[in-house]
Motif scaffolding. Structure first.
Motif, PDB file in Angstrom:
ATOM      1  N   UNK A  10      29.324  44.686  35.758  1.00  0.00           N
ATOM      2  CA  UNK A  10      29.569  44.878  34.329  1.00  0.00           C
ATOM      3  C   UNK A  10      29.159  43.666  33.517  1.00  0.00           C
ATOM      4  N   UNK A  11      28.435  42.762  34.125  1.00  0.00           N
ATOM      5  CA  UNK A  11      27.877  41.576  33.466  1.00  0.00           C
ATOM      6  C   UNK A  11      28.939  40.549  33.078  1.00  0.00           C
ATOM      7  N   UNK A  12      30.087  40.584  33.756  1.00  0.00           N
ATOM      8  CA  UNK A  12      31.059  39.511  33.540  1.00  0.00           C
ATOM      9  C   UNK A  12      30.637  38.320  34.388  1.00  0.00           C
ATOM     10  N   UNK A  13      30.587  37.171  33.780  1.00  0.00           N
ATOM     11  CA  UNK A  13      30.180  35.972  34.493  1.00  0.00           C
ATOM     12  C   UNK A  13      31.371  35.038  34.623  1.00  0.00           C
ATOM     13  N   UNK A  23      29.300  30.948  50.531  1.00  0.00           N
ATOM     14  CA  UNK A  23      28.642  31.081  49.230  1.00  0.00           C
ATOM     15  C   UNK A  23      27.902  32.402  49.067  1.00  0.00           C
ATOM     16  N   UNK A  24      27.495  33.035  50.156  1.00  0.00           N
ATOM     17  CA  UNK A  24      26.737  34.281  50.040  1.00  0.00           C
ATOM     18  C   UNK A  24      27.615  35.524  50.102  1.00  0.00           C
ATOM     19  N   UNK A  25      28.917  35.340  50.223  1.00  0.00           N
ATOM     20  CA  UNK A  25      29.811  36.486  50.250  1.00  0.00           C
ATOM     21  C   UNK A  25      30.069  36.970  48.828  1.00  0.00           C
ATOM     22  N   UNK A  26      30.145  38.273  48.666  1.00  0.00           N
ATOM     23  CA  UNK A  26      30.445  38.841  47.360  1.00  0.00           C
ATOM     24  C   UNK A  26      31.936  38.682  47.072  1.00  0.00           C
ATOM     25  N   UNK A  27      32.256  38.458  45.820  1.00  0.00           N
ATOM     26  CA  UNK A  27      33.644  38.312  45.402  1.00  0.00           C
ATOM     27  C   UNK A  27      34.023  39.479  44.499  1.00  0.00           C
ATOM     28  N   UNK A  28      35.286  39.579  44.187  1.00  0.00           N
ATOM     29  CA  UNK A  28      35.775  40.594  43.272  1.00  0.00           C
ATOM     30  C   UNK A  28      35.891  39.981  41.888  1.00  0.00           C
ATOM     31  N   UNK A  33      37.362  43.890  38.497  1.00  0.00           N
ATOM     32  CA  UNK A  33      37.582  44.266  39.893  1.00  0.00           C
ATOM     33  C   UNK A  33      36.345  44.745  40.614  1.00  0.00           C
ATOM     34  N   UNK A  34      35.202  44.749  39.933  1.00  0.00           N
ATOM     35  CA  UNK A  34      33.960  45.182  40.581  1.00  0.00           C
ATOM     36  C   UNK A  34      33.434  44.061  41.478  1.00  0.00           C
ATOM     37  N   UNK A  35      32.488  44.414  42.313  1.00  0.00           N
ATOM     38  CA  UNK A  35      31.874  43.423  43.194  1.00  0.00           C
ATOM     39  C   UNK A  35      31.013  42.473  42.369  1.00  0.00           C
ATOM     40  N   UNK A  36      31.202  41.203  42.619  1.00  0.00           N
ATOM     41  CA  UNK A  36      30.435  40.187  41.905  1.00  0.00           C
ATOM     42  C   UNK A  36      29.580  39.432  42.909  1.00  0.00           C
TER      43      UNK A  36
END
Ligand SMILES: [Zn+2]
Length: 94
Positions: A10-13, A23-28, A33-36
């Protein structure tokens, strides 16, 4: 730990301090709550070596491997008296 930039679908930074090994793992995303995913950017290493950086690193490290202590840090060790019999005081000491 370096700070990396993440961006969700959703383009939240946002920025997060993450171990280099993760560092390469995706976060929430904390907002939706989407994958970042991590954005390609230079890791911010300028905080390394500062007292604030050491405190944050130590705090993050203790979350995974808490230190075990046997007394309050800074307190002098006290000898535990286990007997009041005066004959025990004459016994040989190691
Ligand atoms: Zn989001």
């Amino acid at each position: 730990m370096p700070i990396y930039e993440f961006r969700c679908e959703s383009a939240h930074e946002y920025e997060r301090s993450v171990p280099i090994s993760a560092r390469d793992q995706d976060l929430t995303c904390p907002r939706c709550g989407a994958t970042a995913r991590r954005r390609i950017s230079a890791p911010r290493l300028s905080r390394l070596g500062s007292s604030a950086g050491r405190l944050l690193d130590r705090t993050a490290h203790s979350a995974h491997e808490p230190g075990v202590v046997d007394r309050i840090p800074g307190a002098r060790p006290t000898a535990a008296r286990t007997t009041t019999d005066p004959r025990h005081a004459r016994l040989p000491r190691p």
